[in-house]
Design a protein around this motif. Structure first.
Motif, PDB file in Angstrom:
ATOM      1  N   UNK A 155     -61.433 -31.630 -23.163  1.00 12.88           N
ATOM      2  CA  UNK A 155     -62.521 -32.204 -22.318  1.00 12.88           C
ATOM      3  C   UNK A 155     -62.032 -32.277 -20.818  1.00 12.88           C
ATOM      4  N   UNK A 156     -60.640 -32.091 -20.493  1.00 14.28           N
ATOM      5  CA  UNK A 156     -60.398 -31.969 -19.124  1.00 14.28           C
ATOM      6  C   UNK A 156     -60.814 -30.359 -18.687  1.00 14.28           C
ATOM      7  N   UNK A 157     -60.165 -29.391 -19.295  1.00 13.60           N
ATOM      8  CA  UNK A 157     -60.550 -28.132 -19.306  1.00 13.60           C
ATOM      9  C   UNK A 157     -61.799 -27.852 -19.430  1.00 13.60           C
ATOM     10  N   UNK A 158     -62.640 -28.392 -20.338  1.00 15.72           N
ATOM     11  CA  UNK A 158     -64.190 -28.150 -20.516  1.00 15.72           C
ATOM     12  C   UNK A 158     -64.830 -28.565 -19.095  1.00 15.72           C
ATOM     13  N   UNK A 159     -64.595 -29.571 -18.647  1.00  9.58           N
ATOM     14  CA  UNK A 159     -65.190 -29.965 -17.320  1.00  9.58           C
ATOM     15  C   UNK A 159     -64.885 -28.818 -16.400  1.00  9.58           C
ATOM     16  N   UNK A 160     -63.832 -28.384 -16.308  1.00 11.01           N
ATOM     17  CA  UNK A 160     -63.551 -27.209 -15.237  1.00 11.01           C
ATOM     18  C   UNK A 160     -64.152 -26.174 -15.600  1.00 11.01           C
ATOM     19  N   UNK A 161     -64.458 -25.846 -16.800  1.00  9.25           N
ATOM     20  CA  UNK A 161     -65.128 -24.586 -17.212  1.00  9.25           C
ATOM     21  C   UNK A 161     -66.712 -24.692 -16.702  1.00  9.25           C
ATOM     22  N   UNK A 162     -67.232 -26.036 -17.490  1.00  9.82           N
ATOM     23  CA  UNK A 162     -68.406 -26.271 -17.032  1.00  9.82           C
ATOM     24  C   UNK A 162     -68.980 -26.147 -15.589  1.00  9.82           C
ATOM     25  N   UNK A 163     -67.987 -26.757 -14.688  1.00 11.35           N
ATOM     26  CA  UNK A 163     -68.218 -26.805 -13.400  1.00 11.35           C
ATOM     27  C   UNK A 163     -68.220 -25.373 -12.626  1.00 11.35           C
ATOM     28  N   UNK A 164     -67.190 -24.485 -13.238  1.00 15.46           N
ATOM     29  CA  UNK A 164     -66.955 -23.271 -12.895  1.00 15.46           C
ATOM     30  C   UNK A 164     -68.302 -22.378 -12.993  1.00 15.46           C
ATOM     31  N   UNK A 165     -68.902 -22.577 -14.277  1.00 14.06           N
ATOM     32  CA  UNK A 165     -69.985 -21.902 -14.697  1.00 14.06           C
ATOM     33  C   UNK A 165     -71.381 -22.425 -13.810  1.00 14.06           C
ATOM     34  N   UNK A 166     -71.409 -23.576 -13.646  1.00 15.49           N
ATOM     35  CA  UNK A 166     -72.495 -24.144 -12.851  1.00 15.49           C
ATOM     36  C   UNK A 166     -72.373 -23.873 -11.473  1.00 15.49           C
ATOM     37  N   UNK A 167     -71.233 -23.887 -10.759  1.00 18.57           N
ATOM     38  CA  UNK A 167     -71.229 -23.294  -9.345  1.00 18.57           C
ATOM     39  C   UNK A 167     -71.496 -21.868  -9.368  1.00 18.57           C
ATOM     40  N   UNK A 168     -71.053 -21.335 -10.079  1.00 17.98           N
ATOM     41  CA  UNK A 168     -71.457 -19.752  -9.904  1.00 17.98           C
ATOM     42  C   UNK A 168     -72.945 -19.345 -10.255  1.00 17.98           C
ATOM     43  N   UNK A 169     -73.597 -20.039 -11.066  1.00 23.30           N
ATOM     44  CA  UNK A 169     -75.091 -20.033 -11.271  1.00 23.30           C
ATOM     45  C   UNK A 169     -75.630 -20.566 -10.178  1.00 23.30           C
ATOM     46  N   UNK A 170     -75.183 -21.640  -9.492  1.00 29.57           N
ATOM     47  CA  UNK A 170     -75.900 -22.009  -8.292  1.00 29.57           C
ATOM     48  C   UNK A 170     -75.693 -21.288  -7.228  1.00 29.57           C
ATOM     49  N   UNK A 171     -74.586 -20.771  -7.004  1.00 27.60           N
ATOM     50  CA  UNK A 171     -74.264 -19.649  -6.031  1.00 27.60           C
ATOM     51  C   UNK A 171     -75.150 -18.251  -6.096  1.00 27.60           C
ATOM     52  N   UNK A 172     -75.529 -17.988  -7.456  1.00 29.41           N
ATOM     53  CA  UNK A 172     -76.411 -16.854  -7.527  1.00 29.41           C
ATOM     54  C   UNK A 172     -77.794 -17.144  -7.399  1.00 29.41           C
ATOM     55  N   UNK A 173     -78.308 -18.512  -7.696  1.00 28.07           N
ATOM     56  CA  UNK A 173     -79.517 -18.853  -7.301  1.00 28.07           C
ATOM     57  C   UNK A 173     -79.675 -18.644  -5.999  1.00 28.07           C
ATOM     58  N   UNK A 174     -79.039 -19.475  -5.206  1.00 25.80           N
ATOM     59  CA  UNK A 174     -79.116 -19.570  -3.860  1.00 25.80           C
ATOM     60  C   UNK A 174     -79.234 -18.062  -2.950  1.00 25.80           C
ATOM     61  N   UNK A 175     -78.403 -17.105  -3.426  1.00 19.05           N
ATOM     62  CA  UNK A 175     -78.248 -15.920  -3.040  1.00 19.05           C
ATOM     63  C   UNK A 175     -79.751 -15.135  -3.240  1.00 19.05           C
ATOM     64  N   UNK A 176     -80.278 -15.521  -4.696  1.00 13.86           N
ATOM     65  CA  UNK A 176     -81.634 -14.965  -4.920  1.00 13.86           C
ATOM     66  C   UNK A 176     -82.660 -15.493  -4.001  1.00 13.86           C
ATOM     67  N   UNK A 177     -82.605 -16.988  -4.114  1.00 14.77           N
ATOM     68  CA  UNK A 177     -83.784 -17.543  -3.354  1.00 14.77           C
ATOM     69  C   UNK A 177     -83.776 -16.924  -1.730  1.00 14.77           C
ATOM     70  N   UNK A 178     -82.650 -16.758  -1.292  1.00 20.55           N
ATOM     71  CA  UNK A 178     -82.651 -16.307   0.176  1.00 20.55           C
ATOM     72  C   UNK A 178     -82.733 -14.952   0.352  1.00 20.55           C
ATOM     73  N   UNK A 179     -81.939 -14.086  -0.639  1.00 13.35           N
ATOM     74  CA  UNK A 179     -81.825 -12.777  -0.567  1.00 13.35           C
ATOM     75  C   UNK A 179     -82.993 -11.969  -0.851  1.00 13.35           C
ATOM     76  N   UNK A 180     -83.761 -12.367  -1.768  1.00  9.39           N
ATOM     77  CA  UNK A 180     -84.956 -11.494  -2.337  1.00  9.39           C
ATOM     78  C   UNK A 180     -86.135 -11.455  -1.017  1.00  9.39           C
TER      79      UNK A 180
END
Length: 288
Positions: free
Chosen positions: A66-91
């Motif tokens: 559970x502990x490292x699973x939360x870190x994994x989910x946070x890392x994937x979610x943060x990366x997806x959010x950064x990618x979405x923001x870069x596309x929303x502004x970058x496009x």
């Protein structure tokens, strides 16, 4: 006919010869280290020592806790959010950039490259100062009457997100720029002729025409953000640390190399899977 075959075979070897050196480099600097990392991830940690070559899957089982699973989910979610923001502004930014004259495009592209030349340390400390209480943006808002007292916005999730988005944004623009530059201008003109506003034409005509480039950019930025290491430490709290930070912590400070290798294997496999997905989508897009 018999004389042509050896010549053809020799010509084939000559054509393949330039690929030998890159293949050897790929084997020496990726395949072999990755194979060793997989082997170490299956070893058993020795208390008070390093590790011993006893095959076990306990490291992967611990990673799925559970502990490292939360870190994994946070890392994937943060990366997806950064990618979405870069596309929303970058496009839209890249689209407007390609509409400028060539002499005005060059300074903006040089500025993007200048950001890429900055190290994570410089970016991290710059954003740390910008979001601090003593010399940050909150002092400007106080002087404008928007805030009563200055406040510190770092360390925190917003600071990590802002710093990582700033670092990844030039990559998104430089990846999108060739596709937007080659876009047929008659598409937007046809949409305007049919009565569409510039904003509606952008969302209903331009973006769908470049959907493969947008998907590829999202995945590239996602992979880049997934490996973030310094910015989460400089701008965030321990709960905002990504998987890359935890890998370093386990390998160096906890002396648990097998567990760190297991997490690194997952990180590499995820990155390779996303790159393969990008390649597959690109081939389908060209076939269509």
């Amino acid at each position: 006919m018999s004389a042509a075959a050896p010549g053809t075979k020799a010509g084939g070897w000559r054509e393949q010869a330039p690929l030998i050196f890159p293949a050897l480099m790929l084997l020496a600097f990726f395949v072999v280290p990755f194979g060793l990392m997989i082997a170490v991830s299956l070893f058993e940690r020795v208390a008070g020592g390093f590790y011993q070559p006893v095959l076990t899957t306990a490291n992967y089982a611990r990673f799925l806790s559970l502990f490292f699973g939360k870190i994994l989910v946070f890392s994937l979610g943060l990366s997806a959010l950064v990618s979405a923001l870069c596309l929303i502004v970058g496009a839209p930014f890249t689209y407007l950039l390609t509409k400028l004259r060539r002499r005005w495009q060059v300074p903006w592209l040089v500025a993007m490259l200048a950001v890429l030349s900055l190290s994570e340390v410089i970016i991290g400390f710059s954003w740390s100062t910008l979001l601090s209480r003593t010399a940050g943006l909150s002092n400007l808002f106080v002087s404008l009457g928007l805030m009563d007292n200055p406040d510190a916005w770092t360390p925190g999730f917003f600071a990590v997100l802002a710093g990582m988005t700033y670092q990844a944004f030039p990559y998104a623009v430089l990846v999108l720029y060739p596709s937007f530059s080659r876009l047929d201008p008659s598409l937007a003109e046809a949409a305007r002729t049919l009565g569409a506003s510039p904003l509606r034409a952008f969302f209903t005509v331009i973006l769908p025409a470049l959907r493969m480039a947008l998907i590829a950019t999202f995945i590239i930025v996602f992979v880049f953000a997934l490996g973030a290491y310094l910015l989460p430490q400089l701008l965030g709290r321990p709960e905002h640390w990504t998987l890359s930070v935890l890998i370093t912590d386990q390998a160096i400070y906890q002396s648990n190399m097998p567990f760190a290798a297991a997490m690194a294997v997952f990180l590499v496999v995820t990155s390779l899977s996303l790159v393969l997905l990008t390649t597959t989508l690109g081939r389908k897009g060209r076939a269509a």
